[in-house]
Motif scaffolding. Structure first.
Motif, mmCIF file in Angstrom:
data_model
loop_
_atom_site.group_PDB
_atom_site.id
_atom_site.type_symbol
_atom_site.label_atom_id
_atom_site.label_comp_id
_atom_site.label_asym_id
_atom_site.label_seq_id
_atom_site.Cartn_x
_atom_site.Cartn_y
_atom_site.Cartn_z
ATOM 1 N N ILE A 268 0.796 -1.038 0.120
ATOM 2 C CA ILE A 268 0.232 0.486 0.004
ATOM 3 C C ILE A 268 0.633 1.025 -0.048
ATOM 4 O O ILE A 268 1.864 1.524 0.582
ATOM 5 C CB ILE A 268 -0.861 0.425 1.884
ATOM 6 C CG1 ILE A 268 -2.132 -0.903 1.441
ATOM 7 C CG2 ILE A 268 -0.836 1.106 1.623
ATOM 8 C CD1 ILE A 268 -2.874 -1.142 2.538
ATOM 9 N N ALA A 269 0.519 2.305 -0.917
ATOM 10 C CA ALA A 269 1.243 3.400 -0.915
ATOM 11 C C ALA A 269 -0.229 4.213 -0.641
ATOM 12 O O ALA A 269 -1.122 4.806 -1.570
ATOM 13 C CB ALA A 269 1.915 3.275 -2.329
ATOM 14 N N VAL A 270 0.168 5.111 0.517
ATOM 15 C CA VAL A 270 -0.902 6.020 0.767
ATOM 16 C C VAL A 270 -0.336 7.472 -0.126
ATOM 17 O O VAL A 270 0.673 8.128 0.494
ATOM 18 C CB VAL A 270 -0.987 6.294 2.627
ATOM 19 C CG1 VAL A 270 -2.406 7.142 3.026
ATOM 20 C CG2 VAL A 270 -1.149 5.011 3.193
ATOM 21 N N MET A 271 -1.209 8.350 -1.005
ATOM 22 C CA MET A 271 -0.940 9.867 -1.350
ATOM 23 C C MET A 271 -1.842 10.175 -0.372
ATOM 24 O O MET A 271 -2.923 10.466 0.052
ATOM 25 C CB MET A 271 -0.934 9.619 -2.639
ATOM 26 C CG MET A 271 -0.202 9.138 -3.104
ATOM 27 S SD MET A 271 -0.545 9.040 -5.288
ATOM 28 C CE MET A 271 -0.165 10.935 -4.964
ATOM 29 N N ARG A 272 -1.306 11.627 -0.150
ATOM 30 C CA ARG A 272 -1.534 13.126 -0.064
ATOM 31 C C ARG A 272 -1.619 13.962 -0.476
ATOM 32 O O ARG A 272 -0.642 14.302 -0.922
ATOM 33 C CB ARG A 272 -1.700 13.722 1.674
ATOM 34 C CG ARG A 272 -2.515 14.761 2.729
ATOM 35 C CD ARG A 272 -2.481 14.480 3.689
ATOM 36 N NE ARG A 272 -3.376 14.737 4.517
ATOM 37 C CZ ARG A 272 -2.805 16.312 5.134
ATOM 38 N NH1 ARG A 272 -1.844 16.725 5.411
ATOM 39 N NH2 ARG A 272 -4.057 17.517 5.256
ATOM 40 N N ARG A 273 -2.252 14.723 -0.799
ATOM 41 C CA ARG A 273 -2.258 15.863 -1.682
ATOM 42 C C ARG A 273 -0.606 15.996 -2.885
ATOM 43 O O ARG A 273 -0.276 16.088 -3.418
ATOM 44 C CB ARG A 273 -1.612 17.401 -1.182
ATOM 45 C CG ARG A 273 -2.793 17.500 0.169
ATOM 46 C CD ARG A 273 -2.229 19.193 0.633
ATOM 47 N NE ARG A 273 -3.678 19.195 1.312
ATOM 48 C CZ ARG A 273 -3.765 19.860 2.180
ATOM 49 N NH1 ARG A 273 -2.064 20.530 2.643
ATOM 50 N NH2 ARG A 273 -4.585 19.968 3.225
ATOM 51 N N GLY A 274 -1.024 14.452 -3.385
ATOM 52 C CA GLY A 274 -0.004 14.111 -5.016
ATOM 53 C C GLY A 274 0.674 13.125 -4.092
ATOM 54 O O GLY A 274 1.874 13.914 -5.701
ATOM 55 N N ARG A 275 1.600 13.397 -2.863
ATOM 56 C CA ARG A 275 2.829 12.879 -2.835
ATOM 57 C C ARG A 275 2.553 11.378 -1.838
ATOM 58 O O ARG A 275 1.568 11.955 -1.231
ATOM 59 C CB ARG A 275 3.222 13.613 -1.409
ATOM 60 C CG ARG A 275 3.236 15.165 -2.176
ATOM 61 C CD ARG A 275 4.685 16.203 -1.821
ATOM 62 N NE ARG A 275 5.267 16.782 -2.819
ATOM 63 C CZ ARG A 275 5.923 16.869 -3.900
ATOM 64 N NH1 ARG A 275 6.272 16.873 -4.714
ATOM 65 N NH2 ARG A 275 5.759 18.339 -3.585
ATOM 66 N N ILE A 276 3.460 10.879 -1.904
ATOM 67 C CA ILE A 276 3.584 9.376 -0.752
ATOM 68 C C ILE A 276 3.860 9.458 0.376
ATOM 69 O O ILE A 276 4.946 10.424 0.806
ATOM 70 C CB ILE A 276 3.998 8.374 -1.560
ATOM 71 C CG1 ILE A 276 3.237 7.329 -3.292
ATOM 72 C CG2 ILE A 276 4.184 7.074 -0.863
ATOM 73 C CD1 ILE A 276 4.016 6.602 -4.415
ATOM 74 N N VAL A 277 2.882 8.932 1.092
ATOM 75 C CA VAL A 277 3.237 9.876 3.073
ATOM 76 C C VAL A 277 3.884 8.938 3.246
ATOM 77 O O VAL A 277 3.808 8.513 4.743
ATOM 78 C CB VAL A 277 2.055 10.730 3.409
ATOM 79 C CG1 VAL A 277 1.819 11.908 2.641
ATOM 80 C CG2 VAL A 277 0.632 9.393 3.626
ATOM 81 N N GLU A 278 3.053 7.740 3.252
ATOM 82 C CA GLU A 278 3.393 6.236 3.883
ATOM 83 C C GLU A 278 3.339 4.856 2.232
ATOM 84 O O GLU A 278 2.435 5.118 1.822
ATOM 85 C CB GLU A 278 2.343 6.368 4.589
ATOM 86 C CG GLU A 278 2.963 5.010 5.422
ATOM 87 C CD GLU A 278 1.706 4.806 7.417
ATOM 88 O OE1 GLU A 278 2.596 3.072 7.865
ATOM 89 O OE2 GLU A 278 1.002 5.513 7.508
ATOM 90 N N THR A 279 4.429 4.353 2.614
ATOM 91 C CA THR A 279 4.312 2.989 2.018
ATOM 92 C C THR A 279 4.994 1.739 2.723
ATOM 93 O O THR A 279 5.476 1.943 3.483
ATOM 94 C CB THR A 279 5.355 3.118 0.663
ATOM 95 O OG1 THR A 279 4.980 2.003 -0.209
ATOM 96 C CG2 THR A 279 6.300 3.679 1.198
ATOM 97 N N GLY A 280 4.086 0.364 2.171
ATOM 98 C CA GLY A 280 4.833 -0.804 3.445
ATOM 99 C C GLY A 280 3.444 -1.369 2.525
ATOM 100 O O GLY A 280 2.739 -1.775 2.194
ATOM 101 N N GLY A 281 3.674 -2.708 3.576
ATOM 102 C CA GLY A 281 3.413 -3.814 3.217
ATOM 103 C C GLY A 281 1.769 -4.088 3.252
ATOM 104 O O GLY A 281 1.741 -2.967 4.659
#
Length: 195
Positions: A159-172
């Motif tokens: 999962i990659a979490v995006m906020r305002r067009g930027r990835i803010v968190e990623t991981g399994g």
């Protein structure tokens, strides 16, 4: 693009146009959020599914009916629906047509853009199960875009979490869902639990 790069199979997409881009598009397909809006209301189901076969020269006119019927069966549709128009189908059936249309060109990569958000929970679960099965059987890589992390959890490895067009968190998937680090991820999870 104003900055950055997008590559697929080591090829920079922003540098392509014409025939090289057209050939690469066959390898990656999109399943839209709004199946109704993505299907031409004047075309039958069979005509919509056949479009990729025709554009990419993948089936002769004689081969198209059997290819279309096989694709419809693969996504859980009765081939007898091939003569209907999108307005004569349910939302789940229209989404299955969109998936069959994407699969018609044998892609390697499928982008599912909020492809279950407009469906009721029962149909949503069926479409998610279908996408997982197709991914495994066909060896498809899938980018699943959604706001609902409860849905994402069912289909994602990463999962990659995006906020305002930027990835803010990623991981399994388990890591991001069970131990979120970013406040925005925590907000999304709270919203998913409130449903």
């Amino acid at each position: 693009p104003t900055s950055g790069s997008v590559t697929f199979g080591g090829i920079e997409l922003g540098a392509l146009d014409g025939e090289p881009l057209r050939a690469l598009r066959r390898r990656m397909q999109l399943v839209f959020q709004d199946a109704s809006g993505s299907l031409n209301p004047r075309r039958t189901v069979a005509e919509s599914i056949a479009e990729g076969l025709i554009v990419h020269g993948l089936a002769s006119r004689a081969e198209q009916p059997s290819r279309i019927a096989a694709l419809m069966e693969e996504v859980g549709l009765d081939p007898a629906l091939g003569g209907r128009r999108p307005g004569q189908l349910s939302g789940g059936q229209r989404q299955r047509v969109g998936i069959a249309r994407a699969l018609a060109v044998d892609p390697e990569f499928l982008v599912c853009d909020e492809s279950v958000s407009s469906l009721d929970p029962t149909v949503q679960a069926q479409i998610l199960a279908l996408l997982l099965e197709l991914g495994q059987r066909r060896g498809l890589a899938c980018l699943f875009i959604a706001h609902d992390l409860a849905v994402v959890r069912q289909v994602a490895d990463t999962i990659a979490v995006m906020r305002r067009g930027r990835i803010v968190e990623t991981g399994g998937a388990a890591e991001v869902i069970e131990t979120p680090r970013h406040p925005y991820t925590m907000e999304l999870l709270k919203a998913a639990r409130a449903k």
